[in-house]
Design a protein around this motif. Structure first.
Motif, PDB file in Angstrom:
ATOM      1  N   GLU A  87       0.848  -1.188   0.000  1.00 24.48           N
ATOM      2  CA  GLU A  87       0.000   0.000   0.000  1.00 24.48           C
ATOM      3  C   GLU A  87       0.890   1.246   0.000  1.00 24.48           C
ATOM      4  OE1 GLU A  87      -3.939   1.602   2.406  1.00 24.48           O
ATOM      5  OE2 GLU A  87      -2.354   0.560   3.496  1.00 24.48           O
ATOM      6  N   GLY A  88       0.538   2.222  -0.827  1.00 22.62           N
ATOM      7  CA  GLY A  88       1.303   3.455  -0.900  1.00 22.62           C
ATOM      8  C   GLY A  88       2.575   3.355  -1.727  1.00 22.62           C
ATOM      9  N   HIS A  89       2.736   2.270  -2.468  1.00 23.29           N
ATOM     10  CA  HIS A  89       3.976   2.071  -3.236  1.00 23.29           C
ATOM     11  C   HIS A  89       4.155   3.131  -4.322  1.00 23.29           C
ATOM     12  CE1 HIS A  89       7.372  -0.346  -4.534  1.00 23.29           C
ATOM     13  NE2 HIS A  89       6.935  -0.314  -5.782  1.00 23.29           N
ATOM     14  N   LEU A  90       3.067   3.624  -4.867  1.00 23.38           N
ATOM     15  CA  LEU A  90       3.112   4.632  -5.930  1.00 23.38           C
ATOM     16  C   LEU A  90       2.186   5.798  -5.575  1.00 23.38           C
ATOM     17  CD1 LEU A  90       2.913   2.248  -9.041  1.00 23.38           C
ATOM     18  CD2 LEU A  90       4.979   3.360  -8.115  1.00 23.38           C
ATOM     19  N   PRO A  91       2.494   6.990  -6.108  1.00 22.83           N
ATOM     20  CA  PRO A  91       3.599   7.357  -6.992  1.00 22.83           C
ATOM     21  C   PRO A  91       4.908   7.539  -6.226  1.00 22.83           C
ATOM     22  CG  PRO A  91       2.267   9.284  -6.531  1.00 22.83           C
ATOM     23  CD  PRO A  91       1.564   8.135  -5.870  1.00 22.83           C
ATOM     24  N   LEU A  92       6.020   7.421  -6.950  1.00 27.75           N
ATOM     25  CA  LEU A  92       7.332   7.613  -6.357  1.00 27.75           C
ATOM     26  C   LEU A  92       7.660   9.103  -6.285  1.00 27.75           C
ATOM     27  CD1 LEU A  92       9.348   4.863  -8.294  1.00 27.75           C
ATOM     28  CD2 LEU A  92       8.139   4.630  -6.116  1.00 27.75           C
ATOM     29  N   THR A  93       8.481   9.457  -5.311  1.00 29.36           N
ATOM     30  CA  THR A  93       8.985  10.825  -5.209  1.00 29.36           C
ATOM     31  C   THR A  93      10.492  10.761  -5.049  1.00 29.36           C
ATOM     32  OG1 THR A  93       6.955  11.634  -4.167  1.00 29.36           O
ATOM     33  CG2 THR A  93       8.918  12.977  -3.896  1.00 29.36           C
ATOM     34  N   ASN A  94      11.194  11.479  -5.903  1.00 32.51           N
ATOM     35  CA  ASN A  94      12.653  11.454  -5.892  1.00 32.51           C
ATOM     36  C   ASN A  94      13.187  11.976  -4.561  1.00 32.51           C
ATOM     37  OD1 ASN A  94      15.441  11.909  -6.362  1.00 32.51           O
ATOM     38  ND2 ASN A  94      15.053  12.121  -8.554  1.00 32.51           N
ATOM     39  N   ALA A  95      13.982  11.150  -3.880  1.00 31.31           N
ATOM     40  CA  ALA A  95      14.585  11.543  -2.608  1.00 31.31           C
ATOM     41  C   ALA A  95      16.092  11.680  -2.732  1.00 31.31           C
ATOM     42  CB  ALA A  95      14.222  10.529  -1.524  1.00 31.31           C
ATOM     43  N   LEU A  96      16.568  11.893  -3.950  1.00 32.08           N
ATOM     44  CA  LEU A  96      18.005  12.001  -4.192  1.00 32.08           C
ATOM     45  C   LEU A  96      18.618  13.140  -3.392  1.00 32.08           C
ATOM     46  CD1 LEU A  96      20.423  10.948  -5.854  1.00 32.08           C
ATOM     47  CD2 LEU A  96      19.837  12.614  -7.610  1.00 32.08           C
ATOM     48  N   ARG A  97      17.865  14.219  -3.220  1.00 33.61           N
ATOM     49  CA  ARG A  97      18.360  15.367  -2.471  1.00 33.61           C
ATOM     50  C   ARG A  97      17.805  15.392  -1.055  1.00 33.61           C
ATOM     51  NH1 ARG A  97      18.369  16.578  -7.735  1.00 33.61           N
ATOM     52  NH2 ARG A  97      16.119  16.438  -7.842  1.00 33.61           N
ATOM     53  N   GLY A  98      17.385  14.237  -0.556  1.00 32.69           N
ATOM     54  CA  GLY A  98      16.842  14.157   0.795  1.00 32.69           C
ATOM     55  C   GLY A  98      15.334  13.985   0.783  1.00 32.69           C
ATOM     56  N   THR A  99      14.748  13.976   1.968  1.00 33.11           N
ATOM     57  CA  THR A  99      13.327  13.692   2.107  1.00 33.11           C
ATOM     58  C   THR A  99      12.466  14.947   2.224  1.00 33.11           C
ATOM     59  OG1 THR A  99      13.588  13.507   4.515  1.00 33.11           O
ATOM     60  CG2 THR A  99      13.797  11.481   3.221  1.00 33.11           C
ATOM     61  N   GLN A 100      13.062  16.133   2.108  1.00 30.02           N
ATOM     62  CA  GLN A 100      12.286  17.358   2.290  1.00 30.02           C
ATOM     63  C   GLN A 100      11.216  17.523   1.220  1.00 30.02           C
ATOM     64  OE1 GLN A 100      15.784  20.041   2.635  1.00 30.02           O
ATOM     65  NE2 GLN A 100      14.827  20.809   4.487  1.00 30.02           N
ATOM     66  N   LEU A 101      11.528  17.157  -0.017  1.00 28.09           N
ATOM     67  CA  LEU A 101      10.529  17.267  -1.081  1.00 28.09           C
ATOM     68  C   LEU A 101       9.333  16.372  -0.787  1.00 28.09           C
ATOM     69  CD1 LEU A 101       9.527  18.183  -3.854  1.00 28.09           C
ATOM     70  CD2 LEU A 101      10.903  16.366  -4.881  1.00 28.09           C
ATOM     71  N   LEU A 102       9.592  15.115  -0.486  1.00 30.56           N
ATOM     72  CA  LEU A 102       8.504  14.181  -0.177  1.00 30.56           C
ATOM     73  C   LEU A 102       7.730  14.648   1.048  1.00 30.56           C
ATOM     74  CD1 LEU A 102       7.002  11.518  -0.617  1.00 30.56           C
ATOM     75  CD2 LEU A 102       8.807  10.378   0.684  1.00 30.56           C
ATOM     76  N   ASN A 103       8.429  15.113   2.056  1.00 36.01           N
ATOM     77  CA  ASN A 103       7.776  15.576   3.276  1.00 36.01           C
ATOM     78  C   ASN A 103       6.852  16.751   2.984  1.00 36.01           C
ATOM     79  OD1 ASN A 103       7.564  15.553   6.289  1.00 36.01           O
ATOM     80  ND2 ASN A 103       8.437  17.594   6.058  1.00 36.01           N
ATOM     81  N   ASN A 104       7.307  17.690   2.150  1.00 36.02           N
ATOM     82  CA  ASN A 104       6.472  18.844   1.823  1.00 36.02           C
ATOM     83  C   ASN A 104       5.274  18.473   0.957  1.00 36.02           C
ATOM     84  OD1 ASN A 104       8.482  20.230   3.177  1.00 36.02           O
ATOM     85  ND2 ASN A 104       8.509  21.931   1.746  1.00 36.02           N
ATOM     86  N   VAL A 105       5.456  17.499   0.072  1.00 31.71           N
ATOM     87  CA  VAL A 105       4.323  17.040  -0.742  1.00 31.71           C
ATOM     88  C   VAL A 105       3.258  16.405   0.144  1.00 31.71           C
ATOM     89  CG1 VAL A 105       3.585  15.395  -2.502  1.00 31.71           C
ATOM     90  CG2 VAL A 105       5.649  16.750  -2.876  1.00 31.71           C
ATOM     91  N   LEU A 106       3.682  15.500   1.018  1.00 34.81           N
ATOM     92  CA  LEU A 106       2.718  14.772   1.848  1.00 34.81           C
ATOM     93  C   LEU A 106       2.093  15.652   2.923  1.00 34.81           C
ATOM     94  CD1 LEU A 106       4.425  11.272   2.259  1.00 34.81           C
ATOM     95  CD2 LEU A 106       2.923  12.139   0.450  1.00 34.81           C
ATOM     96  N   ASN A 107       2.769  16.742   3.278  1.00 37.36           N
ATOM     97  CA  ASN A 107       2.214  17.657   4.280  1.00 37.36           C
ATOM     98  C   ASN A 107       1.598  18.895   3.643  1.00 37.36           C
ATOM     99  OD1 ASN A 107       2.858  16.662   7.169  1.00 37.36           O
ATOM    100  ND2 ASN A 107       4.765  16.311   6.067  1.00 37.36           N
ATOM    101  N   HIS A 108       1.339  18.820   2.352  1.00 40.20           N
ATOM    102  CA  HIS A 108       0.633  19.903   1.649  1.00 40.20           C
ATOM    103  C   HIS A 108      -0.798  19.984   2.184  1.00 40.20           C
ATOM    104  CE1 HIS A 108      -1.207  22.165  -1.656  1.00 40.20           C
ATOM    105  NE2 HIS A 108       0.017  22.504  -2.022  1.00 40.20           N
ATOM    106  N   PRO A 109      -1.370  21.191   2.265  1.00 37.02           N
ATOM    107  CA  PRO A 109      -2.756  21.332   2.751  1.00 37.02           C
ATOM    108  C   PRO A 109      -3.765  20.475   2.010  1.00 37.02           C
ATOM    109  CG  PRO A 109      -1.707  23.480   2.611  1.00 37.02           C
ATOM    110  CD  PRO A 109      -0.736  22.503   2.013  1.00 37.02           C
ATOM    111  N   ALA A 110      -3.435  20.034   0.800  1.00 40.21           N
ATOM    112  CA  ALA A 110      -4.360  19.193   0.034  1.00 40.21           C
ATOM    113  C   ALA A 110      -4.649  17.882   0.761  1.00 40.21           C
ATOM    114  CB  ALA A 110      -3.783  18.906  -1.343  1.00 40.21           C
ATOM    115  N   PHE A 111      -3.741  17.463   1.645  1.00 36.34           N
ATOM    116  CA  PHE A 111      -3.894  16.157   2.280  1.00 36.34           C
ATOM    117  C   PHE A 111      -4.096  16.263   3.792  1.00 36.34           C
ATOM    118  CE2 PHE A 111      -0.755  15.655  -1.269  1.00 36.34           C
ATOM    119  CZ  PHE A 111      -1.700  15.263  -2.202  1.00 36.34           C
TER     120      PHE A 111
END
Length: 266
Positions: free
Chosen positions: A194-218
């Motif tokens: 569960e939650g396997h997709l979509p992928l988020t590039n973490a090459l530069r760390g987890t801040q991008l993924l963290n900001n996407v998942l903590n966007h007000p949309a969710f």
């Protein structure tokens, strides 16, 4: 911006004498007739007085060539998801995030975590709803948001739960990051995490993924499916001996001491 200027040089004393015999100052509007038959809209009037004459300037402004970008089409993403082409859908999702993040992200070719705030809430919700709709609610950002919150923001636990890390065949229980794209799952079946997709590039760390998942949309994603997740937790821990907080057997070595290779490639 294109500017067409029409200048009038008017001798002040001549105008008063010719058109206004009285001492009443002339109306400037009488002397602004253009030499050409047509003046386009959006005209700016300015004047510069001097001792001997007054200069009037009529400036026509044209719209700037740069206009605000319209919301991109989600038709291609919908098509890939409806045909279960999840790898192409994953690539299209990344492309959409770059477009939605703004012009700088488009020129750069990827999104900075600080640019996630500029992605419209409605568009992120649309992307998420399409993923959930075509995966029986198994994929999507809101699904990943619930998993991350349940892991108390621990991304290592999150990566293991969504299947972005694989267990190594070693005596000591260890995990490593999967290689993109061959080691990820692009099919929807019972074994797909569960939650396997979509992928988020973490090459530069987890801040991008963290900001996407903590966007007000969710913001409202956490409260969904709580009962089912509680049941899954009970099943995970049943008859498996002493387990760590990640659901892994405790082999007398702390979770933080296990070796992970920080090699994000997606």
């Amino acid at each position: 911006m294109a500017t067409n200027s029409l200048h009038y040089s008017i001798q002040h004393h001549s105008l008063i004498k010719r058109h206004h015999p009285s001492d009443t100052p002339p109306s400037t509007s009488l002397f602004l007739k253009p030499l050409t038959p047509t003046i386009h809209p959006n005209i700016t009037l300015s004047h510069t007085p001097s001792n001997s004459h007054i200069t009037f300037s009529l400036s026509q402004t044209t719209p700037s060539s740069t206009t605000s970008q319209a919301t991109p089409s989600f038709d291609l993403l919908r098509h890939h998801l409806s045909t279960k082409n999840f790898q192409q859908a994953d690539e299209e999702t990344r492309r959409l995030l770059i477009v939605l993040a703004g012009e700088a992200a488009q020129k750069r070719g990827y999104v900075f975590f600080s640019e996630v705030q500029f992605i419209p809430e409605a568009d992120l919700k649309t992307i998420d709803s399409l993923w959930r709709e075509h995966s029986d609610s198994k994929f999507g950002y809101s699904v990943q948001k619930r998993i991350l919150d349940k892991a108390n923001g621990d991304f290592t636990k999150f990566f293991i739960k969504v299947g972005w890390m694989k267990k190594l065949d070693t005596e000591v229980e260890q995990y490593n990051y999967r290689s993109f794209p061959t080691e990820f799952t692009w099919e929807l079946n019972d074994d797909t995490p569960e939650g396997h997709l979509p992928l988020t590039n973490a090459l530069r760390g987890t801040q991008l993924l963290n900001n996407v998942l903590n966007h007000p949309a969710f913001d409202d994603a956490v409260n969904n499916k709580e009962e089912q997740e509680g049941k899954d937790d009970a099943d995970e821990n049943k008859d498996n001996g002493a387990l760590t907080a990640t659901g892994l057997k405790d082999n007398s070595s702390s979770f933080s001491q296990r070796i992970f290779k920080p090699d994000y490639s997606f």
